[in-house]
Design an enzyme around this catalytic site. Sequence first.
Site, PDB file in Angstrom:
ATOM      1  N   SER A  56     -11.926 -74.170  59.887  1.00 11.88           N
ATOM      2  CA  SER A  56     -13.502 -75.717  59.508  1.00 11.88           C
ATOM      3  C   SER A  56     -12.079 -76.348  59.021  1.00 11.88           C
ATOM      4  CB  SER A  56     -14.247 -74.767  58.190  1.00 11.88           C
ATOM      5  OG  SER A  56     -13.754 -74.870  57.554  1.00 11.88           O
ATOM      6  N   ASP A  93     -13.167 -74.841  64.283  1.00 13.33           N
ATOM      7  CA  ASP A  93     -14.903 -74.351  63.938  1.00 13.33           C
ATOM      8  C   ASP A  93     -15.725 -76.281  63.792  1.00 13.33           C
ATOM      9  OD1 ASP A  93     -17.188 -73.168  63.284  1.00 13.33           O
ATOM     10  OD2 ASP A  93     -16.491 -73.202  61.275  1.00 13.33           O
ATOM     11  N   GLU A 147     -23.005 -77.714  71.087  1.00 16.57           N
ATOM     12  CA  GLU A 147     -23.810 -77.360  69.947  1.00 16.57           C
ATOM     13  C   GLU A 147     -25.526 -78.636  70.712  1.00 16.57           C
ATOM     14  OE1 GLU A 147     -23.198 -76.865  65.935  1.00 16.57           O
ATOM     15  OE2 GLU A 147     -25.641 -76.971  65.209  1.00 16.57           O
ATOM     16  N   GLY A 192     -24.519 -71.821  54.986  1.00 17.86           N
ATOM     17  CA  GLY A 192     -24.527 -70.970  53.441  1.00 17.86           C
ATOM     18  C   GLY A 192     -24.626 -69.792  53.509  1.00 17.86           C
ATOM     19  N   GLY A 235     -24.301 -69.930  61.255  1.00 17.00           N
ATOM     20  CA  GLY A 235     -24.856 -69.757  59.607  1.00 17.00           C
ATOM     21  C   GLY A 235     -25.226 -68.197  59.956  1.00 17.00           C
ATOM     22  N   SER A 237     -24.549 -65.076  58.295  1.00 16.74           N
ATOM     23  CA  SER A 237     -24.704 -64.315  57.194  1.00 16.74           C
ATOM     24  C   SER A 237     -25.712 -63.804  56.722  1.00 16.74           C
ATOM     25  CB  SER A 237     -23.737 -64.770  55.555  1.00 16.74           C
ATOM     26  OG  SER A 237     -22.236 -65.647  56.690  1.00 16.74           O
ATOM     27  N   ASN A 277     -21.107 -66.094  63.824  1.00 18.30           N
ATOM     28  CA  ASN A 277     -20.133 -67.174  63.315  1.00 18.30           C
ATOM     29  C   ASN A 277     -20.700 -66.308  61.571  1.00 18.30           C
ATOM     30  OD1 ASN A 277     -19.761 -68.364  65.266  1.00 18.30           O
ATOM     31  ND2 ASN A 277     -19.551 -70.148  64.175  1.00 18.30           N
ATOM     32  N   ASP A 279     -19.271 -66.295  57.938  1.00 12.89           N
ATOM     33  CA  ASP A 279     -18.596 -67.175  56.754  1.00 12.89           C
ATOM     34  C   ASP A 279     -18.801 -66.412  55.200  1.00 12.89           C
ATOM     35  OD1 ASP A 279     -16.277 -67.803  55.271  1.00 12.89           O
ATOM     36  OD2 ASP A 279     -16.898 -69.732  56.390  1.00 12.89           O
ATOM     37  N   SER A 280     -20.040 -67.137  54.775  1.00 10.62           N
ATOM     38  CA  SER A 280     -20.818 -66.508  53.654  1.00 10.62           C
ATOM     39  C   SER A 280     -20.517 -65.235  52.792  1.00 10.62           C
ATOM     40  CB  SER A 280     -21.874 -67.304  53.614  1.00 10.62           C
ATOM     41  OG  SER A 280     -22.141 -67.547  53.664  1.00 10.62           O
TER      42      SER A 280
HETATM   43 ZN   LIG Z   1     -21.528 -73.368  61.820  1.00 11.90          ZN
END
Ligand SMILES: [Zn+2]
Length: 332
Positions: A56, A93, A147, A192, A235, A237, A277, A279-280
């Site tokens: 990212s 990313d 996107e 997030g 997003g 998570s 995806n 990440d959090s």
């Molecule tokens: Zn993203």
Amino acid sequence: MVSYKELGLVNTVDLFKKAVKGGYAIPAYNFNNMEQLQAIVAACVETKSPVILQVSAGARKYANQTMLRYMAQGAVEYAKELGMNIPIVLHLDHGDSFELCKSCIETGFSSVMIDGSALPYEKNVELTKKVCEFAHSQKDYVTVEGELGVLAGVEDDVAAEQSHYTRPEDVQDFVKKTGVDSLAISIGTSHGRAKFKPEQCTRTADGILLPPPLRFDILEEVEKRLPGFPIVLHGSSSVPIEYVKIINQYGGKLMDSVGIPEEQLRKAAKSAVCKINIDSDGRLAMTAMIRKVFVEKPEEFDPRKYLGPARDELKKLYMHKNLEVLGSAGKA
Ligand SMILES: [Zn+2]
């Protein structure tokens, strides 16, 4: 100028084809440091899963783009040493300019995202098309993710107050005009840890916030218009409550955390969604373990003594995602 094939990396073409057919999604995990990368590779080798390593804007700032690219090369060799040559993609990313995508492609990335979703539609088409033309004309075909629609939430340098869902009526035109290899859409996932405001959620008896359900109707409309075309969810998570509890128990202060329930992601992974995806959740797993060590063993000052347990927990989390959520285990 180096081609990703020389580094042992692959693009997403075959991976996505198989994932769409097979009804599973390829994990896209972000990395910024060695422990995260070791956990990702070890988890994916052990579950025999292909993997997309994501870099990212925040990661480039924190760890340096060149450093990360050489770490990805190391990841390929590390996987072999662990016993399996799993397919590994190195993916940019949220690329925000042609120049950035170009520089990543020229240093060995096998896939890039160009995120023009905040631009007016025609500008998004123009920018995405330009990146695709460059990426696709390389000696070794580099794949591009575009996107449409805007996700809410904050992720490194990507932040949006308001989300708006992808308009299914735009997707065919966008894919045709740009030539993208995959498309990230907005159906209610969010960047997030605090994906929704409490007032958008319902609260269970034990105080857990449940987010509004994903808009599977929009996903179905998109699938109808683009049969078999690879769809991406950002997003995604789930913000496991166990980790939030450990963090808060050991001095953390994470209020009103809420993620996407894993059952909904499992359902999405069975559709044309072939890249998810996450990440959090990894951030939470690591922070939980580090806080625990700090409180339970205040005499420790060797970073390996807290980063080690954090890495172990992260590996466990990613194995769980591959096995139980994405369905990518055994697909390498
Ligand atoms: Zn993203």
